[in-house]
Design an enzyme around this catalytic site. Structure first.
Site, PDB file in Angstrom:
ATOM      1  N   ASP A  70       0.958  -1.242   0.413  1.00  0.00           N
ATOM      2  CA  ASP A  70      -0.137   0.156  -0.072  1.00  0.00           C
ATOM      3  C   ASP A  70       0.906   1.346   0.076  1.00  0.00           C
ATOM      4  OD1 ASP A  70      -3.754   0.616   0.639  1.00  0.00           O
ATOM      5  OD2 ASP A  70      -1.672   2.476   1.271  1.00  0.00           O
ATOM      6  N   ILE A  71       0.157   2.124  -0.804  1.00  0.00           N
ATOM      7  CA  ILE A  71       1.373   3.372  -0.796  1.00  0.00           C
ATOM      8  C   ILE A  71       0.990   4.136   0.184  1.00  0.00           C
ATOM      9  CG2 ILE A  71      -0.665   5.228  -1.803  1.00  0.00           C
ATOM     10  CD1 ILE A  71       1.551   5.948  -3.635  1.00  0.00           C
ATOM     11  N   ASN A  84     -13.105  -3.183   2.550  1.00  0.00           N
ATOM     12  CA  ASN A  84     -14.226  -2.209   2.361  1.00  0.00           C
ATOM     13  C   ASN A  84     -14.685  -2.543   0.955  1.00  0.00           C
ATOM     14  OD1 ASN A  84     -13.059  -0.737   4.536  1.00  0.00           O
ATOM     15  ND2 ASN A  84     -11.637  -0.364   3.788  1.00  0.00           N
ATOM     16  N   HIS A 131      -9.783  -5.591  -3.626  1.00  0.00           N
ATOM     17  CA  HIS A 131      -9.233  -5.263  -3.186  1.00  0.00           C
ATOM     18  C   HIS A 131      -9.066  -5.869  -1.620  1.00  0.00           C
ATOM     19  CE1 HIS A 131      -9.811  -1.191  -2.503  1.00  0.00           C
ATOM     20  NE2 HIS A 131      -9.059  -1.472  -1.494  1.00  0.00           N
ATOM     21  N   HIS A 181      -6.889  -6.072   1.991  1.00  0.00           N
ATOM     22  CA  HIS A 181      -5.578  -5.175   2.501  1.00  0.00           C
ATOM     23  C   HIS A 181      -5.430  -6.535   3.469  1.00  0.00           C
ATOM     24  CE1 HIS A 181      -6.979  -1.168   2.250  1.00  0.00           C
ATOM     25  NE2 HIS A 181      -8.532  -1.701   1.711  1.00  0.00           N
TER      26      HIS A 181
HETATM   27  P1  AMP Z   1     -10.386   1.626   0.270  1.00  0.00           P
HETATM   28  O1  AMP Z   1     -10.107   2.557   1.299  1.00  0.00           O
HETATM   29  O2  AMP Z   1      -9.968  -0.272   0.517  1.00  0.00           O
HETATM   30  O3  AMP Z   1     -10.481   1.239  -1.436  1.00  0.00           O
HETATM   31  O4  AMP Z   1      -8.407   1.839  -0.350  1.00  0.00           O
HETATM   32  C1  AMP Z   1      -7.342   2.021  -1.201  1.00  0.00           C
HETATM   33  C2  AMP Z   1      -6.038   1.937  -0.538  1.00  0.00           C
HETATM   34  O5  AMP Z   1      -5.443   1.546  -2.301  1.00  0.00           O
HETATM   35  C3  AMP Z   1      -5.787   2.805   0.544  1.00  0.00           C
HETATM   36  O6  AMP Z   1      -5.057   2.138   1.275  1.00  0.00           O
HETATM   37  C4  AMP Z   1      -4.648   3.727  -0.236  1.00  0.00           C
HETATM   38  O7  AMP Z   1      -3.721   4.221   0.343  1.00  0.00           O
HETATM   39  C5  AMP Z   1      -4.093   2.728  -1.382  1.00  0.00           C
HETATM   40  N1  AMP Z   1      -3.255   2.855  -2.503  1.00  0.00           N
HETATM   41  C6  AMP Z   1      -4.030   4.030  -3.097  1.00  0.00           C
HETATM   42  N2  AMP Z   1      -3.016   4.037  -4.606  1.00  0.00           N
HETATM   43  C7  AMP Z   1      -1.991   2.834  -4.823  1.00  0.00           C
HETATM   44  C8  AMP Z   1      -1.180   3.512  -5.620  1.00  0.00           C
HETATM   45  N3  AMP Z   1      -1.066   4.170  -6.060  1.00  0.00           N
HETATM   46  N4  AMP Z   1      -0.461   2.311  -4.533  1.00  0.00           N
HETATM   47  C9  AMP Z   1      -0.252   1.529  -4.084  1.00  0.00           C
HETATM   48  N5  AMP Z   1      -1.798   2.042  -2.848  1.00  0.00           N
HETATM   49  C10 AMP Z   1      -2.547   2.741  -2.745  1.00  0.00           C
END
Ligand code: AMP
Length: 121
Positions: A33-34, A91, A104, A106
């Site tokens: 995760d970024i 989520n 996805h 986590h």
């Molecule tokens: P959600 O709220 O469950 O949709 O989580 C989306 C996740 O994607 C968040 O934890 C972000 O930090 C992560 N995210 C967004 N863009 C990127 C990216 N380019 N690379 C890795 N993680 C990302």
């Protein structure tokens, strides 16, 4: 269910945006995760175009469903969190604050993660 092919994870799957890969096979891609919320924070995504858990669970083929679960298991092993414990989160929709409309999971670990939910605002 409408799938937005321009979401950021779709771009990662197409190689248009880089990621820090942890695991990949025919069914799934796992990457860091970024914006990590714990020492280990990895996202596991199916390769198919599914918006969220319900879309995936209702529309994916059996091999995709099984392949994704096995990929999740392999990613957990690669992350080294089994002994200490970890949390899986997916989520879905507005109440859960889903940001990216590609299904996805986590994987969070590497420290005591505290209570499952924060207090409601
Ligand atoms: P959600 O709220 O469950 O949709 O989580 C989306 C996740 O994607 C968040 O934890 C972000 O930090 C992560 N995210 C967004 N863009 C990127 C990216 N380019 N690379 C890795 N993680 C990302």
């Amino acid at each position: 269910m409408n799938y937005d092919a321009n979401n950021i994870f779709a771009k990662i799957l197409r190689g248009e945006i880089p990621c820090k890969k942890v695991y990949e096979d025919d069914y799934a891609l796992a990457f860091h995760d970024i914006n990590p919320q714990a020492p280990v924070h990895i996202l596991v995504i199916p390769k198919g175009p599914y918006s969220n858990y319900e879309d995936f669970a209702s529309s994916a083929e059996s091999d995709e469903l099984a392949g994704f679960q096995r990929a999740l298991l392999k990613t957990i092993a690669a992350a080294g969190v089994s002994a200490g414990g970890y949390r899986l989160i997916s989520n879905c929709g507005v109440n859960a604050h889903q940001e990216v409309p590609h299904y996805h999971v986590h994987i969070l670990g590497g420290r005591d993660l505290g209570a499952m939910l924060g207090k409601a605002a």
